[in-house]
Design a protein around this motif. Sequence first.
Motif: not given
Length: 752
Positions: A221-225, A270-274, A296-304, A335-343
Motif C-alpha cells: 500500500m505504501m508503494m502505491e502513489s 480534489d478527487q483524491v481528497l474527496t 495509512k493508505k490515505i497518508s501514502a496517497k497524500l504524501r505522493s 486546495l493547498d490548504t485543504r491538502l495540508t489539513d488532510y495530510l
Amino acid sequence: MSSSIEPTVDLTRCSTSSVPSLQESLTEKMAKFKEARESRQSLLKAAHRYIIEVLAAVLCLDDAVVEEFVLDAPSLAPFDDFFVKGGERTIAFVYQESEVPGIECGRTFPGTEEGAKIMRLFLANLKETTLFGLCLFFMRNNVNVAINSETIHQEISFSMLDASEGVLMGQRDLLSKVYLPAICATEDWGILTNTEDEEKIKQNFKNAILNYINFLDEAQMMMESVQLSEASGIDFSRLMTADDMKAAGEDVSMMRKCEKVLMMWCKEIDQVLTDSDQIRKEDEASGILTELKHWKKISAKLRSITEEIKGTEFKTVLNFLLVNQSKKLMIWRDLDTRLTDYLNEAKDTVKLLSMLEKNCQPLYSFDPVTMAKSIQLITDSIFMMQYVSRYCSTSQHITLLFIKVTNLMLTGCSAYITDNGSSQIWDQDTETIIKKIQGCMYLFREYQSCFRKTKELILEQKPAGKPIEVSEKPILGKFERFCKRLKKISQMMTAVKTFSLLSHSKIEGIDFLAAKFQNIYINMKTKQDNMLDHGNKEFEVEFAEFTSQINNLVLQLEDFMSSSISKIQSCHHALNLLQRFQKLNMPWLQAEISKNYSLILNRFVSELEHVKEHYQSNREDPPLGRNIPPVAGRILWVRNLFNKIQEPIRNFEKYSDILSTPEGKEVVQMYNKTAALFVEFEILHHKAWMKEVSELKDTLQVAHPKMQELFVNFEAKIHKIIRETKLMQKMGMEVSEQALYFTSKATHLKAT
C-alpha cells in the motif's frame, strides 16, 4: 509463446559474414556448445526428471519442452547441490519473459530477432534475478539425507510464487492462500499437544504469520502513489527564469495553457481528497487494524501528491502563474490548504492509531481473560485522544474507535468459542462451551465497567476543554446483544446436557421421553449454522421453538413422574422412585418433585397411623414367625415396624427439606412418639429376658439317677434361652454372660 518452440541447430541467427574463417569459427563454437548440451542431457537421472515432470504439469507444458529449458543452463550443478547430503535446502526456477539465450546454451531459436524476448523457464539465483513472473521452487525437508529417485517424492515439497502483480503481493498470496490454511489445518504439531498453554503457542505462531501478511499489505500500500497528469502542450524552455516567465506572460495562449494544466491538477488532487473523505462501507467486524490501514493508505496517497507538487513542472507552472498574477491561483491556494489539513490529519491519526494498535495487541490473543487485562489501558487511551489530537476530538471519531475495539473483541470471542473456526459449538463438550461463554460475558462486564469508570473520572476531573459526549449504546450495544445470544446458547447447551441424561436412566418407561428429546435435539442442531451471529434473526425463532418444545417435554416428564409415583402403594418405594427422578438434576422438575414429596408425606402419615394401630392391636400377642422364640420374636416384630416408619423419614431428611416445614414438623412429632413406643416395647422385653436368664441355675449338665455319669440336660426352658440368645446376637442386642455360657456349653456338648 516459447512453450511451442522446438530446439534446432539452425544458424540463421549467426553472423552472415562471407569470411570463411569466421564462419568456421562459429560452426566450431556451435558444435562445442551442442556437445556440452548433450553431455548435460546424459546427466539427467530419474530425480531430475521428477522435478521436470512437476514443472511441466504446473506450467501446462510438455515434459520435452521443460527439459530443453533446463538444458539451456550452462551447468546442472544446482541440481547436484540440491540432491547431495548436506546440500542446499531449495532449488528455484523462474518462468517469465526474458531475453533469448545465445548459442552458448547449445541450441538456437529461429524466427527471433536480436534482443527479442520470449517466455522462458530457467534455473535462477533469486538474489540476482529480477522477478516479475512465476517463481517455482522445491524445498527439502531434511538436508541431512541425500535425495535419490526412490525418496525424492517424500523428501521434497513444491511451491510457487506468482510475482506478476509484484513480489510483495506474490509473497502475500502464497502465505495467505497456501501456507496459513495448511498450518491451520495441521493437527500434528510434534511435541506440542492440546494443553491450554501449548494451544496459545500454536495461536501465537499463526498470529505472527497473520501480522507478517498485514505488513506485506501495508508495504504494498505504501508503494502505491498518485501521479498527476503530464503538462502537455507547454514549452518549458520558455519558462526558465523569472524574466522568461514575464515575457511568456504576454502570450495569452501560454497563460491559458498553464491555467488549464493547473486546473487539471487541482481537479485530480480534489478527487483524491474527496475520495478520502467518503464514508466507507466496512465489514461490521472490522477493527483498529482496518482503520489504521485506511489512514495509512490515505497518508501514502497524500504524501505522493506532495512529492508531485515539489516536481519541476508543477513548480514552474505555479511560479509562472504567480509572476503573472493569475486569478486561478486562488483556487490552488484553497486546495493547498485543504491538502495540508488532510495530510496533517492523516499523519496525526496514523500516529495515534499505531499507538492504540500496539495497546490492542492482547485483543488478538482470542482469550477473554487476556483481553480483559488490557481493556482499561485501551479505554483510557481512546478517551485521552480528544485532548492530544486535533482531528480525533469529535464524538464521531471517539465513538468510531470504540466500535472498532468492540468489533475486535467480538471477533476474538467468536474465535475463542470456536477454536478459531476449527470447532463448532455442538461438537465441543458442554462444560467447555459454558466455561468459554462465561469468559466472554466476563470480558463484556470488564469492558462496560472500564468504559463507565473512565468516562465518569473525566467528568469529575474536568480537564481543560469541554469533554465530548460519547454515547454508550452504539459502543456496548452490539457486545450486549452478543452476550444475550451467548446466554441463550448456554441455556440450550444446559438443556441438552440435562435431557441427555434421560437416555442413560433406567427408570421404566422413560425411554419414550428420551427418544422424543433426541428428535428435538437433532432437528434443532441441523437448523443452526452460525449461532454466534447475533444479527441472525432466524436463531430467535428457532430458539423460541426449541424452548417451547422443551417446556412441553418438561410437562410430559412431570406427568410421567407423578403418574409413576402414584401407582406405588409403599411410601418407601415411592420415595426411592422419586429420588431417582431427583438424581436427574433437572431444574425444571424441582417444583413437581417438591409437590410429590408433600404428597408422599401425606401418605406417610396414613401409613404411620396404620402401623401404630397395628402395634396397639397386637402388642400383647404379636404375630411371630414359625419357630421364632417369643421374646426375641417380639423384639424382631417391633423392630420391623420401626424400620417401616424409619426408612421414609431418613429419605425425607436426606433428599428434601420438607421436614423443616410446619407440616413436616408435625409428622416428625408423630414419628417420634410412635418410635418411642416401639423402643420402650423393645427395652421392656429385653430387660425381662435378661432378668429371666440371670435367675436360671446351672442345670445344663446333671448326673444320671442310675448311672454314675453326666449327661446334657436339654430342658425346654434351656433350649428356648439358647435360641433367644442366638437371635438376640443377630439383632445386635446385649446378651448376658450367663446366656453366652449356656450357649457355648450346649454347642460344645452337642459337638462331642
